[in-house]
Scaffold this motif. Structure first.
Motif, PDB file in Angstrom:
ATOM      1  N   TRP A  91     -18.282   3.730 -31.002  1.00  0.00           N
ATOM      2  CA  TRP A  91     -19.548   3.363 -30.362  1.00  0.00           C
ATOM      3  C   TRP A  91     -19.344   2.221 -29.373  1.00  0.00           C
ATOM      4  N   HIS A  92     -20.000   2.334 -28.216  1.00  0.00           N
ATOM      5  CA  HIS A  92     -20.114   1.212 -27.282  1.00  0.00           C
ATOM      6  C   HIS A  92     -21.403   0.458 -27.621  1.00  0.00           C
ATOM      7  N   ARG A  93     -21.363  -0.861 -27.532  1.00  0.00           N
ATOM      8  CA  ARG A  93     -22.529  -1.668 -27.888  1.00  0.00           C
ATOM      9  C   ARG A  93     -22.721  -2.758 -26.858  1.00  0.00           C
ATOM     10  N   ALA A  94     -23.981  -3.021 -26.509  1.00  0.00           N
ATOM     11  CA  ALA A  94     -24.315  -4.119 -25.602  1.00  0.00           C
ATOM     12  C   ALA A  94     -25.621  -4.743 -26.073  1.00  0.00           C
ATOM     13  N   ALA A  95     -25.853  -5.997 -25.675  1.00  0.00           N
ATOM     14  CA  ALA A  95     -27.046  -6.712 -26.137  1.00  0.00           C
ATOM     15  C   ALA A  95     -27.541  -7.677 -25.069  1.00  0.00           C
ATOM     16  N   ARG A  96     -28.845  -7.903 -25.092  1.00  0.00           N
ATOM     17  CA  ARG A  96     -29.466  -8.953 -24.291  1.00  0.00           C
ATOM     18  C   ARG A  96     -30.696  -9.426 -25.053  1.00  0.00           C
ATOM     19  N   GLY A  97     -30.669 -10.674 -25.511  1.00  0.00           N
ATOM     20  CA  GLY A  97     -31.785 -11.172 -26.306  1.00  0.00           C
ATOM     21  C   GLY A  97     -31.948 -10.348 -27.563  1.00  0.00           C
ATOM     22  N   GLN A  98     -33.139  -9.808 -27.787  1.00  0.00           N
ATOM     23  CA  GLN A  98     -33.395  -8.972 -28.958  1.00  0.00           C
ATOM     24  C   GLN A  98     -33.143  -7.491 -28.668  1.00  0.00           C
ATOM     25  N   GLU A  99     -32.737  -7.159 -27.455  1.00  0.00           N
ATOM     26  CA  GLU A  99     -32.487  -5.769 -27.088  1.00  0.00           C
ATOM     27  C   GLU A  99     -31.055  -5.371 -27.442  1.00  0.00           C
ATOM     28  N   ARG A 100     -30.900  -4.135 -27.909  1.00  0.00           N
ATOM     29  CA  ARG A 100     -29.589  -3.605 -28.255  1.00  0.00           C
ATOM     30  C   ARG A 100     -29.451  -2.203 -27.667  1.00  0.00           C
ATOM     31  N   TRP A 101     -28.222  -1.869 -27.262  1.00  0.00           N
ATOM     32  CA  TRP A 101     -27.915  -0.528 -26.780  1.00  0.00           C
ATOM     33  C   TRP A 101     -26.624  -0.058 -27.419  1.00  0.00           C
ATOM     34  N   VAL A 102     -26.594   1.184 -27.855  1.00  0.00           N
ATOM     35  CA  VAL A 102     -25.374   1.774 -28.396  1.00  0.00           C
ATOM     36  C   VAL A 102     -25.221   3.178 -27.827  1.00  0.00           C
ATOM     37  N   ALA A 103     -23.972   3.609 -27.671  1.00  0.00           N
ATOM     38  CA  ALA A 103     -23.701   4.954 -27.158  1.00  0.00           C
ATOM     39  C   ALA A 103     -22.373   5.429 -27.707  1.00  0.00           C
ATOM     40  N   ALA A 104     -22.360   6.683 -28.163  1.00  0.00           N
ATOM     41  CA  ALA A 104     -21.124   7.311 -28.613  1.00  0.00           C
ATOM     42  C   ALA A 104     -20.912   8.646 -27.903  1.00  0.00           C
ATOM     43  N   GLY A 105     -21.695   8.901 -26.898  1.00  0.00           N
ATOM     44  CA  GLY A 105     -21.633  10.130 -26.118  1.00  0.00           C
ATOM     45  C   GLY A 105     -22.459   9.936 -24.872  1.00  0.00           C
ATOM     46  N   ALA A 106     -22.977  11.012 -24.323  1.00  0.00           N
ATOM     47  CA  ALA A 106     -23.732  10.917 -23.081  1.00  0.00           C
ATOM     48  C   ALA A 106     -25.049  10.166 -23.250  1.00  0.00           C
TER      49      ALA A 106
END
Length: 665
Positions: free
Chosen positions: A557-572
């Motif tokens: 998984w790719h993970r990124a964050a800003r403040g309370q926001e989170r993003w994850v991706a393991a595909g498209a």
């Protein structure tokens, strides 16, 4: 080559693309930028960069005088306009020549003859190329078009089109007379905003058809050749999202007829440079075609032609502008293999493909044989609403169509843009659909729902489980770097051991968060959601990737964050969540009786006031974002209790713009 320094009068991925070829030919590349693009990749890549002005395109990229002044200041001897902005502006082409600069494109006269849809249609008709019936002449007023609709039988459905520009802007499909006046006004506003020209034409709309175009290049020595066709039928809002070459349904005989027609039209107009002749092909009769328009410029989808022909179209443009002959005949052009291009845009497919904004907190490109990425963004890029939503193009090349499509699906799964919503996941599902795989395509198939616009609920929960595991790992890493004082640790403890950690993750648009509990250590953890349990483990791979093993399945998984926001991706698909604090759980800033802005943008018009009685479907507010208009309508009969915005005001996504009360006693 006689050229020495080329100013690229554009931005984004096309500016990067042109700059690379300019530099590869040993020429000096000069970029221009607005304040919104000061840190953009094309600015960093160029040998020199000059500021044009503030973010609005009219004060920067669309300002002829500012672009010409930048060329003078940098000592450029040529200007490449890219596509969009001033690329099909005949006055700009002439102004470049008057300023002693080489315009890398057709002459102003050829551009007026073919770049404008009205004059191009007249030229095609005169050349014997089949055209669609309609009304097309210079200076058409709304009254002319309305009179045409009233005086012609069976005129609907009708397509309203801007005479200048492209990309689907300034286009409206009208199914009945009552919709026509509103469509004309909206089309003119979009045309002015996008191209500085509100000239319109109308023609019969063919509900089911293909969009096929032919690439043409012509030099100053009389050489004109076509480079085969591109299939561009996969569109949303009349804007292409997937292109391929060659078309899966165009025969060799039809290719020759279409190509010959395009070459003859360009030769007749005295066209010099690269351009595209676009055709409408009826779905049931792919051996027929009707002229649509000419794009008197390079096009977004030019890479697929480059890959199947082995030619660099930007290099050809530069050599033609430098006075060199093409160096090839029609017999030299051979199409080999198959290429597919995906337009990766900042937009939300689940919300009608509305534009999206944000900051790229995570960015990774796929690599490998047969994969090409033309990108205008990088980690940290700010994606605003001032310009087109196109972020990058993913292009694949293989010996055959099926392999090229498979490679595209694989590659888009390795393309990660975290921090802004994109159409990447939707495009992957679109390419997997049986209709696309069979080549059974038309321009309206996306609207018919051939592919799911978003991931399923189970996929969202799976991503939330992975994120909870990743957050657990990050807490452990924090604690490992903390002091020995137990009060500095973030992971709680009970007498019997480490306490479970509760995560509340709110997906976009959801009213309630997904509540997950994580117990155990990163090497041996248990994630629970209601009665469901997922045993597993989590470990860091590098700065941006984490491996999560759930139920025996290991996923990166790719993970990124800003403040309370989170993003994850393991595909498209990239999944966004907000880490909900208990104090704000369930908050609803807009209230139950509010119309909210579905996207960030600028208020074009406010058509109601406090105290007005409105009916279901009435347009109350019109918002513009990324050159697209959206009308906010009353969901039911109601009374306006408050208006929170005014014309020209910027609004954020989810902001309440109008408050409504029930119109019932």
């Amino acid at each position: 080559m006689s050229l020495q320094a080329v100013l690229v009068a554009n931005r984004g991925e096309i500016a990067v693309r042109v700059i690379r070829t300019v530099q590869a030919l040993g020429l000096r590349a000069i970029a221009v930028y607005s304040d919104a693009d000061a840190a953009a990749p094309h600015v960093r890549l160029a040998d020199e960069a000059i500021r044009l002005g503030p973010a609005p395109a009219a004060e920067s990229y669309l300002s002829v005088e500012r672009v010409l002044q930048a060329a003078r200041d940098a000592g450029a001897d040529a200007i490449h306009p890219g596509y969009g902005f001033l690329s099909e502006n005949a006055a700009f082409a002439r102004a470049c020549v008057d300023a002693g600069l080489t315009f890398i494109g057709p002459s102003g006269d050829a551009m007026e003859a073919l770049g404008d849809k009205v004059s191009a249609k007249a030229a095609a008709n005169a050349a014997g190329v089949p055209v669609l019936p309609g009304l097309s002449r210079p200076g058409l007023t709304d009254e002319d078009i309305l009179a045409f609709a009233d005086g012609t039988e069976d005129v609907f459905p009708l397509m309203v089109k801007a005479a200048a520009g492209g990309g689907g802007r300034g286009m409206r499909v009208v199914h009945e007379r009552a919709q026509l006046a509103e469509a004309l006004g909206a089309a003119r506003r979009e045309a002015i905003a996008g191209f500085g020209d509100d000239t319109l034409l109308v023609e019969r709309y063919v509900p089911r058809s293909r969009h096929v175009e032919v690439q043409v290049v012509a030099d100053t020595h009389g050489g004109v050749v076509h480079l085969g066709e591109r299939e561009c039928s996969l569109q949303r809002r009349h804007q292409k999202v997937v292109e391929e070459s060659p078309s899966p349904v165009i025969s060799a005989a039809t290719r020759e007829r279409m190509g010959s027609a395009a070459v003859e039209l360009f030769r007749h107009a005295g066209y010099v440079g690269a351009g595209t002749c676009e055709f409408l092909v009826p779905y049931d009769t792919p051996d027929e075609f009707f002229f649509l328009e000419v794009n008197a410029r390079l096009q977004v989808e030019h890479p697929v032609t480059e890959l199947v022909t082995g030619l660099d179209l930007v290099e050809l443009q530069l050599r033609i502008a430098g006075g060199h002959p093409l160096g090839l005949t029609q017999d030299d052009v051979q199409l080999r293999g198959h290429a597919v291009e995906l337009r990766i845009c900042a937009e939300d497919p689940s919300s009608g493909f509305l534009p999206a904004t944000g900051t790229l907190e995570g960015y990774a490109e796929p690599r490998g044989a047969g994969i090409r990425v033309d990108s205008g963004v990088a980690l940290g890029s700010e994606i605003g609403s001032s310009y087109d939503s196109l972020l990058a193009k993913l292009i694949t090349f293989a010996p055959d169509r099926e392999t090229a499509l498979d490679l595209a699906v694989h590659a888009v799964g390795d393309l990660h843009l975290l921090g802004v919503t994109t159409n990447a996941g939707f495009l992957a599902r679109l390419l997997e659909s049986p209709e696309v795989r069979a080549g059974d395509m038309d321009t309206s198939m996306i609207e018919r729902g051939v592919a799911a616009v978003g991931p399923g609920e189970a996929d969202v929960v799976r991503a939330a489980v992975a994120l909870a595991a990743i957050e657990r790992l990050l807490l452990s890493e924090h604690d490992a770097g903390a002091s020995a004082d137990p009060w500095d640790t973030l992971v709680g403890w009970r007498i019997e051991g480490e306490a479970p950690i509760e995560f509340k993750l709110l997906p976009p648009g959801a009213k309630e968060p997904i509540v997950l509990h994580v117990s155990g250590s990163p090497a041996d953890l248990l994630v629970t959601h209601g009665e469901d349990e997922w045993p597993g483990a989590v470990e860091r791979v590098d700065a941006t990737r984490v491996a999560v093993r759930i139920g025996g399945r290991r996923t990166l998984w790719h993970r990124a964050a800003r403040g309370q926001e989170r993003w994850v991706a393991a595909g498209a698909d990239a999944f966004a969540f907000t880490v909900v604090e208990p104090a704000v759980q369930g908050a609803d800033a807009a209230g139950s009786g509010a119309l909210e802005a579905p996207m960030p943008g600028t208020v074009l018009s406010v058509r109601t006031a406090e105290g007005d009685a409105v009916s279901e479907g009435d347009v109350l507010v019109v918002i513009e974002s990324m050159k697209m208009e959206l009308s906010l309508t009353a969901p039911a009969d109601a009374v306006v209790s408050a208006v929170h915005v005014s014309e020209g005001q910027s609004v954020r996504q989810g902001q309440a713009v109008v408050e409504l009360e029930s119109g019932e006693d």
